[in-house]
Design a protein around this motif. Sequence first.
Motif, mmCIF file in Angstrom:
data_model
loop_
_atom_site.group_PDB
_atom_site.id
_atom_site.type_symbol
_atom_site.label_atom_id
_atom_site.label_comp_id
_atom_site.label_asym_id
_atom_site.label_seq_id
_atom_site.Cartn_x
_atom_site.Cartn_y
_atom_site.Cartn_z
ATOM 1 N N ARG A 109 1.411 -0.851 0.110
ATOM 2 C CA ARG A 109 -0.031 -0.497 0.206
ATOM 3 C C ARG A 109 0.764 1.497 -0.247
ATOM 4 N N THR A 110 2.082 1.268 1.025
ATOM 5 C CA THR A 110 2.763 2.633 1.118
ATOM 6 C C THR A 110 3.740 2.735 -0.654
ATOM 7 N N PHE A 111 3.797 1.799 -1.494
ATOM 8 C CA PHE A 111 4.865 1.963 -2.342
ATOM 9 C C PHE A 111 3.638 2.088 -3.410
ATOM 10 N N ILE A 112 2.157 1.872 -3.505
ATOM 11 C CA ILE A 112 0.974 2.188 -4.419
ATOM 12 C C ILE A 112 1.311 3.647 -4.392
ATOM 13 N N GLY A 113 1.550 4.266 -3.102
ATOM 14 C CA GLY A 113 0.884 5.815 -2.689
ATOM 15 C C GLY A 113 1.847 6.728 -3.316
ATOM 16 N N LYS A 114 3.328 5.705 -3.278
ATOM 17 C CA LYS A 114 4.940 6.626 -3.912
ATOM 18 C C LYS A 114 4.518 6.405 -5.097
ATOM 19 N N LEU A 115 4.152 5.796 -6.082
ATOM 20 C CA LEU A 115 3.710 4.996 -7.678
ATOM 21 C C LEU A 115 2.933 6.431 -7.624
ATOM 22 N N GLN A 116 1.863 6.174 -7.363
ATOM 23 C CA GLN A 116 0.972 7.538 -7.767
ATOM 24 C C GLN A 116 1.804 8.650 -7.566
ATOM 25 N N ASP A 117 2.157 9.205 -6.851
ATOM 26 C CA ASP A 117 3.109 10.648 -6.589
ATOM 27 C C ASP A 117 4.216 10.791 -7.550
#
Length: 274
Positions: free
Chosen positions: A216-224
């Motif tokens: 989930r943290t990775f997905i947030g960084k990927l979106q950014d």
Amino acid sequence: MLSVNTNSGSMVALQTLNRTNDQLDKTQNAISTGLKVASAKDNGAIWAIANKMRSDVSAYDRVRESADRAASILDTGIAAGESIMELLNEMKGKALAGTQPGNSTSAQAALAADFVQLRDQITSVIANAVFDGANMIGATPANAVALGDATGANSITVNGVSLALGGTVVTVAAAAVLTDTTTSTTALGQVNTSITNLGTQLATWGAGAKRIEVHRTFIGKLQDALSNGIGAIADADLAKESAKLQALQTKQQLGVQALSIANSSSQSALSLFR
């Protein structure tokens, strides 16, 4: 050549003014939308790339929601498992006390009654360990599944396991009792095995919960990162566009004056006939 039919100066001035007006329209549109590429006609290739990236950002919102749901299902299962572990620890004490020779009938009966209440509470915990219709520890356990990417082709799965009495994890029989030292010894062995099995299962679920959290943290960084990329190729530099707007407005005024001068040049032909 002086002519009343053809005014080349006026034509050039008009063309220049039209180009200035087109540039001014684009600059004003960039300022109003905040985008230097607001539609496919501005830059087809960049618009297509930015649109695909925006689609991915939106899709990753669904991936994060899926991860949140999976994490909640798993958290519910872990919380229930920890509650069952506490019950098993209490049951161990009761069963151990029940194995002691020489217990009075009333003492053995009290231990047996407490043990049954703790045993049946395990079934109650299992029945209530439900999140959004999913129960990871029921007789037919559900899995915690999170989408792995924006294509839907991959997923992260943490398998549920039944913690029902008499199962492979909680081996304490549904009818286990402490009527005497023999049954107490049997129950104690089942409780000890259950504690070991459940500890291993909770460790596995804990690792799964950590994996979902990292995902989930990775997905947030990927979106950014995707959003920053979209901004880099499609967003307008407002400071630059503001300066450009002022220059074009001045250029437009000069163009109007130039066109006016060019249009008035044909009037000089009248002076030849005075």
